[in-house]
Design an enzyme around this catalytic site. Structure first.
Site, short mmCIF file in Angstrom:
data_model
loop_
_atom_site.label_atom_id
_atom_site.label_comp_id
_atom_site.label_asym_id
_atom_site.label_seq_id
_atom_site.Cartn_x
_atom_site.Cartn_y
_atom_site.Cartn_z
CB CYS A 112 5.70 -2.94 16.16
SG CYS A 112 7.43 -2.57 15.80
CB CYS A 170 3.17 7.67 3.38
SG CYS A 170 3.61 6.43 4.61
CB CYS A 181 2.57 -2.01 13.45
SG CYS A 181 2.89 -1.73 11.70
CD GLU A 238 -3.06 -1.00 2.16
OE1 GLU A 238 -4.22 -1.19 1.74
OE2 GLU A 238 -2.81 -0.71 3.34
CB CYS A 265 0.89 6.08 11.65
SG CYS A 265 1.37 7.70 11.15
N1 SAH Z 1 9.15 0.50 10.15
C1 SAH Z 1 9.38 1.89 10.27
C2 SAH Z 1 8.65 2.64 9.22
C3 SAH Z 1 7.13 2.53 9.30
S1 SAH Z 1 6.59 4.06 9.80
C4 SAH Z 1 9.03 2.36 11.66
O1 SAH Z 1 8.39 1.61 12.39
O2 SAH Z 1 9.42 3.45 12.02
C5 SAH Z 1 5.12 3.73 10.54
C6 SAH Z 1 4.99 4.61 11.76
O3 SAH Z 1 3.71 4.38 12.33
C7 SAH Z 1 5.99 4.22 12.83
O4 SAH Z 1 6.38 5.32 13.59
C8 SAH Z 1 5.17 3.27 13.65
O5 SAH Z 1 5.69 3.07 14.91
C9 SAH Z 1 3.83 3.95 13.65
N2 SAH Z 1 2.73 3.07 13.98
C10 SAH Z 1 2.66 1.73 13.82
N3 SAH Z 1 1.45 1.27 14.22
C11 SAH Z 1 0.74 2.36 14.62
C12 SAH Z 1 -0.58 2.54 15.10
N4 SAH Z 1 -1.40 1.51 15.26
N5 SAH Z 1 -0.98 3.79 15.40
C13 SAH Z 1 -0.15 4.85 15.23
N6 SAH Z 1 1.10 4.74 14.76
C14 SAH Z 1 1.55 3.50 14.46
FE1 SF4 Z 2 7.16 -2.05 13.55
FE2 SF4 Z 2 5.22 -1.72 11.75
FE3 SF4 Z 2 7.48 -0.26 11.59
FE4 SF4 Z 2 7.51 -2.87 11.03
S1 SF4 Z 2 6.39 -1.30 9.92
S2 SF4 Z 2 8.97 -1.78 12.29
S3 SF4 Z 2 6.04 -3.70 12.52
S4 SF4 Z 2 5.94 -0.21 13.22
#
Ligand code: SAH
Ligand code: SF4
Length: 348
Positions: free
Chosen positions: A114, A103, A117, A90, A334
């Protein structure tokens, strides 16, 4: 072969192999990355025969749009693309005020797990190629160009962990910044990582000019490991040390991101611990109330808690912005990106 997977010198070599003069590579490059054409046939500066040869020899991109959704406020568009091997990714376009931000994703799925996520919840499928990364940006750049508009910002914050696909991600960014091509400014690009220390060190040593953001989510190891399992390998003290080193070497500010979850990481204790941790570091904190995902039961922090969190940080001299939740009605916020947009859209 996907033409977007070729570097300029690879394109030159391919043209020589086709018996073409070298200067054709420059023309094609311009068509791809400056004129933003949508097909070989649109490369009208080339002879028709060459356009046909190119179409026989190369694929003009590999993204297939399966779904394109607009948020009800029209500010956010999310596309679900299918790749050649059937994988799905996506990409999101956000248009707020004068900003036009894409993005984009660097992996199909993510190996980091995580818990909150959606990408982490689906697991890791594979790394994206340079072409697959670049194409996501060009897709929206072309659409905007048709409306005499252009992208202003890029965020490497889609599906996947960019530092787990370091080489292709950096090659894609270099491609987008190429001044003979798309010529996008490094200062308007932000890459977000979950905190893979060796890659942060490499990024620092390579003196990369794009902005760096680190997804921190908690200020203590117990809690961070629960939310962000990779913290076990790269714990907070080591992570912050490598962030400090980045700031010292680059002279640039670093950003930390936290998704605030009610009664988990939004407590006064966590806010104070974070303030102490970041005090004196040239940094900025972005907090966003958690966006909902199917496999995580935690709830977003309420407004009061978020405001208090921000005030606490500011008392330590740490600046903080509360980010708006956007595109939630189409699961484009996010952490909400995953391989299918067909899952039910969650209630707010
Ligand atoms: N993997 C990298 C890049 C993805 S960025 C990273 O994690 O930084 C996606 C962003 O959204 C990251 O800051 C992540 O922590 C955040 N994120 C993930 N799940 C989320 C959620 N359910 N609500 C808000 N932010 C979230
Ligand atoms: Fe964590 Fe999601 Fe970022 Fe992967 S994409 S590192 S699972 S927040």
């Amino acid at each position: 072969m996907n033409i977007f997977d070729l570097s300029f010198s690879e394109l030159e070599a391919a043209l020589i192999e086709l018996g073409q003069p070298k200067y054709r590579a420059k023309q094609i490059w311009q068509n791809l990355y400056v004129n933003l054409v949508g097909s070989f046939d649109d490369m009208t500066s080339l002879p028709k025969r060459l356009r046909e040869t190119l179409a026989e020899r190369f694929k003009f991109g590999t993204l297939q749009e399966l779904i394109s959704l607009n948020s009800s406020d029209k500010s956010t568009t999310k596309n679900l693309f299918q790749l050649q091997d059937g994988q799905q990714i996506e990409t999101v376009l956000m248009t707020y005020d004068k900003r036009r931000t894409v993005c984009f994703s660097t992996q199909a799925g993510c190996a980091m797990g995580c818990v909150f996520c959606a990408t982490g919840q689906m697991g890791f499928e594979r790394n994206l190629t340079v072409g697959e990364i670049v194409e996501q940006v060009l897709w929206f750049a072309r659409q905007l160009k048709a409306k005499e508009d252009r992208l202003t910002n890029l965020v490497v914050m889609g599906m996947g962990e960019p530092f787990h696909n370091y080489d292709n991600t950096m090659a894609a960014l270099d491609r987008l910044m190429d001044d003979n091509g798309y010529n996008f400014g490094a200062r308007r690009i932000t890459l977000s990582t979950v905190g893979l220390i060796p890659a942060i060190e490499r990024f620092t040593a390579e003196n990369r000019r794009v902005n760096l953001a680190v997804s921190l989510h908690a200020a203590t190891d117990d809690l961070r490991t629960e939310l962000v399992p990779i913290n076990k390998r790269y714990p907070i003290a080591d992570l912050i040390a490598s962030c400090r080193n980045y700031v010292e070497q680059s002279g640039r500010r670093i950003t930390f991101e936290l998704a605030l979850i009610a009664k988990e990481n939004d407590t006064p204790d966590q806010a104070h611990a974070l303030g102490k941790l970041l005090k004196g570091l040239l940094c900025h904190v972005n907090v966003i109330p958690l966006n909902p995902t199917t496999d995580y039961a935690g709830e977003k922090s309420n407004r009061e808690r978020v405001d208090e969190f921000k005030r606490t940080l500011e008392n330590y001299g740490v600046s903080c912005t509360i980010r708006m939740r956007r595109g939630i009605d189409i699961n484009a916020g996010c952490g909400q990106l995953r391989k299918t947009a067909e899952i039910p859209v969650l209630k707010l």
